[in-house]
Design a protein around this motif. Sequence first.
Motif, PDB file in Angstrom:
ATOM      1  N   THR A  56       0.852  -1.047  -0.092  1.00 22.17           N
ATOM      2  CA  THR A  56       0.108   0.024   0.060  1.00 22.17           C
ATOM      3  C   THR A  56       0.881   1.177   0.153  1.00 22.17           C
ATOM      4  O   THR A  56       2.048   0.904   0.336  1.00 22.17           O
ATOM      5  N   ASP A  57       0.252   2.407  -0.102  1.00 26.87           N
ATOM      6  CA  ASP A  57       0.853   3.788  -0.224  1.00 26.87           C
ATOM      7  C   ASP A  57       1.829   4.058   0.805  1.00 26.87           C
ATOM      8  O   ASP A  57       3.120   4.337   0.774  1.00 26.87           O
ATOM      9  N   VAL A  78       1.385  -2.299   7.192  1.00 24.69           N
ATOM     10  CA  VAL A  78       0.311  -1.512   8.042  1.00 24.69           C
ATOM     11  C   VAL A  78      -0.663  -2.643   8.158  1.00 24.69           C
ATOM     12  O   VAL A  78      -1.510  -2.799   6.922  1.00 24.69           O
ATOM     13  N   ARG A  90      -3.471  -2.226   9.438  1.00 28.02           N
ATOM     14  CA  ARG A  90      -4.767  -1.767   9.707  1.00 28.02           C
ATOM     15  C   ARG A  90      -5.423  -1.712   7.997  1.00 28.02           C
ATOM     16  O   ARG A  90      -6.531  -1.044   7.927  1.00 28.02           O
ATOM     17  N   LEU A  91      -4.708  -1.856   6.981  1.00 33.60           N
ATOM     18  CA  LEU A  91      -4.948  -1.521   5.733  1.00 33.60           C
ATOM     19  C   LEU A  91      -4.887  -2.878   4.915  1.00 33.60           C
ATOM     20  O   LEU A  91      -3.507  -3.145   4.606  1.00 33.60           O
ATOM     21  N   GLN A  92      -5.674  -3.460   4.506  1.00 32.77           N
ATOM     22  CA  GLN A  92      -5.472  -4.654   3.479  1.00 32.77           C
ATOM     23  C   GLN A  92      -6.191  -4.378   2.089  1.00 32.77           C
ATOM     24  O   GLN A  92      -7.424  -3.869   1.830  1.00 32.77           O
ATOM     25  N   VAL A  93      -5.458  -4.716   1.228  1.00 39.78           N
ATOM     26  CA  VAL A  93      -5.894  -4.924  -0.324  1.00 39.78           C
ATOM     27  C   VAL A  93      -6.709  -6.467  -0.359  1.00 39.78           C
ATOM     28  O   VAL A  93      -5.941  -7.337  -0.502  1.00 39.78           O
ATOM     29  N   LYS A  94      -7.948  -6.444  -0.431  1.00 34.52           N
ATOM     30  CA  LYS A  94      -8.552  -7.509  -0.420  1.00 34.52           C
ATOM     31  C   LYS A  94      -8.620  -8.172  -1.963  1.00 34.52           C
ATOM     32  O   LYS A  94      -8.404  -9.070  -1.831  1.00 34.52           O
ATOM     33  N   THR A  95      -8.839  -7.429  -2.931  1.00 34.52           N
ATOM     34  CA  THR A  95      -8.883  -7.713  -4.050  1.00 34.52           C
ATOM     35  C   THR A  95      -8.223  -6.653  -5.010  1.00 34.52           C
ATOM     36  O   THR A  95      -8.355  -5.862  -4.783  1.00 34.52           O
ATOM     37  N   ALA A  96      -7.782  -7.334  -6.134  1.00 31.94           N
ATOM     38  CA  ALA A  96      -6.947  -6.242  -7.101  1.00 31.94           C
ATOM     39  C   ALA A  96      -7.226  -7.164  -8.511  1.00 31.94           C
ATOM     40  O   ALA A  96      -6.863  -8.166  -8.640  1.00 31.94           O
ATOM     41  N   THR A  97      -8.332  -6.400  -9.242  1.00 31.55           N
ATOM     42  CA  THR A  97      -8.490  -7.169 -10.311  1.00 31.55           C
ATOM     43  C   THR A  97      -8.019  -6.157 -11.604  1.00 31.55           C
ATOM     44  O   THR A  97      -8.247  -5.056 -11.714  1.00 31.55           O
ATOM     45  N   PRO A  98      -7.287  -6.704 -12.590  1.00 31.26           N
ATOM     46  CA  PRO A  98      -6.896  -6.004 -13.854  1.00 31.26           C
ATOM     47  C   PRO A  98      -7.909  -5.665 -14.603  1.00 31.26           C
ATOM     48  O   PRO A  98      -8.845  -6.218 -14.755  1.00 31.26           O
ATOM     49  N   VAL A  99      -7.830  -4.147 -14.738  1.00 31.23           N
ATOM     50  CA  VAL A  99      -8.899  -3.832 -15.876  1.00 31.23           C
ATOM     51  C   VAL A  99      -8.402  -3.611 -17.066  1.00 31.23           C
ATOM     52  O   VAL A  99      -7.365  -2.999 -17.313  1.00 31.23           O
TER      53      VAL A  99
END
Lengths: 265, 321
Positions: free
Chosen positions: B74-75, B184, B186-195
Motif C-alpha cells: 500500500t501507499d 500497515v 490496518r489496511l488490507q488490499v482484499k482484491t485487485a482485478t486487472p482492468v
Amino acid sequence: MKPKTIVVCIKQVPETNEVTIDPQTHNLDRRGLAGIMNPFDKNAVEQALQLADQTPAKVVLLSMGPDDYAESLREGMAMGADAGYLLSDRAFAGADTLATGYVIAQAIKQIGEVDLVLFGRQAVDADTGQVGPIVAEFLHQPQITYAASLRLSGDNEITAERLLEDTKQTLVAQLPAVVTVRSELNTPRYPTPRNIQLSFEKPLTIWHHDDLDLDDSRLGQAGSPTIVTKVYEPKPTKRELTSLTGTPTEAASQLIKALKAHQLI
Amino acid sequence: MSKPELWVIAERRLDHVEPTTFQLLTKARQLAGDRFHTVAILFEATNDHLETELQPYAPDEIRIVRDDRFPTATDAEHADALAQLVAQYQPNSILFGATITGRSIAPRLQAKLLTGLTADCLDLRFDDETLVATKPSYGDNIMCEIICPDHRPQMATVRPNTFVAEPATGTAELTPVTVAFHPVERLQVKTATPVVNTATTVGDASRVVALGRGAANTATIDTATRLAEKLGGRIGVSRPLTDLDRFTHDDQIGQSGNTIHPDLILNFGISGAVQYLVGMQSAKTIVAVNSDSNAPIFDVADYGYVGDANAFMTALLAQFV
Ligand SMILES: Cc1cc2nc3c(=O)[nH]c(=O)nc-3n(C[C@H](O)[C@H](O)[C@H](O)COP(=O)(O)OP(=O)(O)OC[C@H]3O[C@@H](n4cnc5c(N)ncnc54)[C@H](O)[C@@H]3O)c2cc1C
Ligand SMILES: Cc1cc2nc3c(=O)[nH]c(=O)nc-3n(C[C@H](O)[C@H](O)[C@H](O)COP(=O)(O)OP(=O)(O)OC[C@H]3O[C@@H](n4cnc5c(N)ncnc54)[C@H](O)[C@@H]3O)c2cc1C
C-alpha cells in the motif's frame, strides 16, 4: 455504540478558473471572484452524510483559510453537516501543502477521537491533491486515495473501491483512517431551504493560532518548503505559419506538396 | 565529492513498467548531463526482471529492492520503504509519474521527509542544483514555476506523456538494496482485478486527424475517417465531441484527455483553447483548417487554411493517390 465522528476537509476556491495575471504586479488577479466550496469537496461532504445515514455519526467540517471561508462551511452545513471549524490566522497564510497539512492534522488531533477524515480528490485551483495523504501521514493513519466507492463494512471498518489506471482494488481499513474521494462516487445533494435555515443554528467554531498546539516553524510561508517563483499565462509556442490559399482544391494541393517535402506522406 | 543523485521512482503497471517511468528516465538523463548521477528505484518480486525494461533508457544506476510483498504494497508501505532509501543515499531530487499511484505515494513520502513536492509538472529544469518545476494551475489556465530551495530531496510528480521516452546508450549499474518492510496491518488490499483496457488511444498514432466543434457533423466525420485511413492515422477530438456517440475519452486530446506527440496533426474546426493546445503542441507538424482567420489554433500551426473543414478535407482526399 458511540456515534462516529467524521471530519470532512473543505477548501474554498474561486468560482471560475478564468483567472488572469495583473500585468503590473505579475500576481494572480483574483479581484471580484467570489469563493465557492471546492466542487470535489462536495462529494466528500455527500459521502460523509451518506455514511451518517448508515450509522450514527457526527459530520464535522474543517477548513483552513481567511474568515470568508466560513461561507463554504455554512454551505456544507446547509447540505446537512453538523458543525464547522474554521482555522483562521495570519500565521497560517502562504502555506504550501506541507504547512497546510500540518495545521489541519493538528486541528484534527484537537477535535479528538475522529474516526474518519475525508478529503476531496484535489482543489480545483492549485490542483495538487497532496493535502489528504500528507494529513494521513501526520496522523499515522492508513490512507485510501481516489476512492470510487466507500461504505462502512463493520463496526470499525470501511471498505472502498479504488480505480487505478490498470487495476480495480478493494481495500478494507480499520478506523481511524483517511480517505480522498473521486467525484464519480456520488452526486452531492442540494441544500434544502430548511437545512439552509438550520445551518445558521449549527456551531461554527473559529480557531486561531493560540487555540491549537502548533510548532511555529512549521506554519505559513516560513513552514513551507516550496516557493512559487513565477506565475504566468501559458503562451503556446508560436510557429511560423505558412498560409494555404485559394480554393480548397488549390490549398489542398499546396499542403500535399509540403507534406511530401517533409516525407509525411 | 560524489555527484548529487537524481532519482526516478519506477512504477509498476501489472507485469510491466509504467511508460511514464521511461519518459522520466529520458528527461532525467537530459537534465543530468554529467552533473548528476541518475538512479532508477525499482521494487520488484524475487522472480521479476523489470530492470531489463529500464536498461534501454540507461540511467547510471538501477537500485533494486527485491521483496515479494512490494508489488502489492500500500501507499504508506511504499512511502516508508522510500524514506529508508532516502535516509541512506540522500538524493538531491526525486521524480514520480503523476499517475494515481505516484500522486498517492509522493505526498505521503513528502510528509515523512518534511520537504517540498510540486504536483503534476509539465516541465523541469535545474538552476545549479535547484530543481525548477513548472506546474499548471486553475485548470491549466495559469502556469507557475516552483522551487524548493532549502530542503532536500526536491520532489515532483510529472504528468504522463509530458516527455518523450527515447532509448539511450549506456550501461546501468545494477545494485541490489534492502529495506525493512513495515506492514500497515490496518489496511488490507482484499482484491485487485486487472482492468483490461485494450482500446488504443489517440496517443498511439503518429498521424492524427483532429476534429472540433466546427467539424462535428456526420458528413464531415465520415470524410475525416476516410482521410485518417489514407494517412494511416487515427481520429482525435476536442472535448466537446466526446459527447457524440462515436467518440470516447480515449479519443480526446488535451489537458483532461491525451497528451500526444504525433509527427503530423491536422486540426479541423478546432478553436485552439489552451486546454486543447497543451495536449498537442509538441506535434512535429501542425496543420489547421478553420473558418475563422482569428482562431488561436493558427498561432501554433505550421500550415493554415481559412475555410470550411469538410470542403478542404474532401479536396485533400481527392488528390491522394
Ligand atoms: C498556483 C499555485 C500552485 C501551487 N502549487 C503547489 C505545489 O505544487 N506544491 C505545494 O506544496 N503547494 C502548492 N501550492 C500551495 C497550495 O495551493 C496550498 O498549500 C493549499 O493550501 C493546499 O493545496 P491544494 O490547494 O493543492 O489542495 P489539494 O491538496 O489539491 O486539496 C485536496 C483536498 O484537501 C483539502 N484541503 C485543501 N486545502 C484545504 C484547506 N485550506 N482547508 C481544509 N481542507 C483543505 C480538501 O478536501 C481538498 O479537496 C500552490 C499554490 C498556488 C496558488
Ligand atoms: C478544466 C478544463 C479542462 C479542459 N480540458 C480539455 C481537453 O482536454 N481537451 C479539449 O479539447 N478541451 C478541453 N477543455 C475545453 C476547452 O477550453 C475548449 O472549450 C474546447 O477545446 C473547445 O473545443 P473546440 O475547439 O472543438 O470548440 P470551439 O471552441 O467551439 O471551436 C470551434 C471552432 O470551429 C470553427 N468552425 C466552425 N465551423 C467551421 C467549419 N465549417 N469549418 C471549419 N471551422 C469551423 C470555429 O471558427 C471555431 O474556431 C477544458 C476546459 C477546462 C475548463
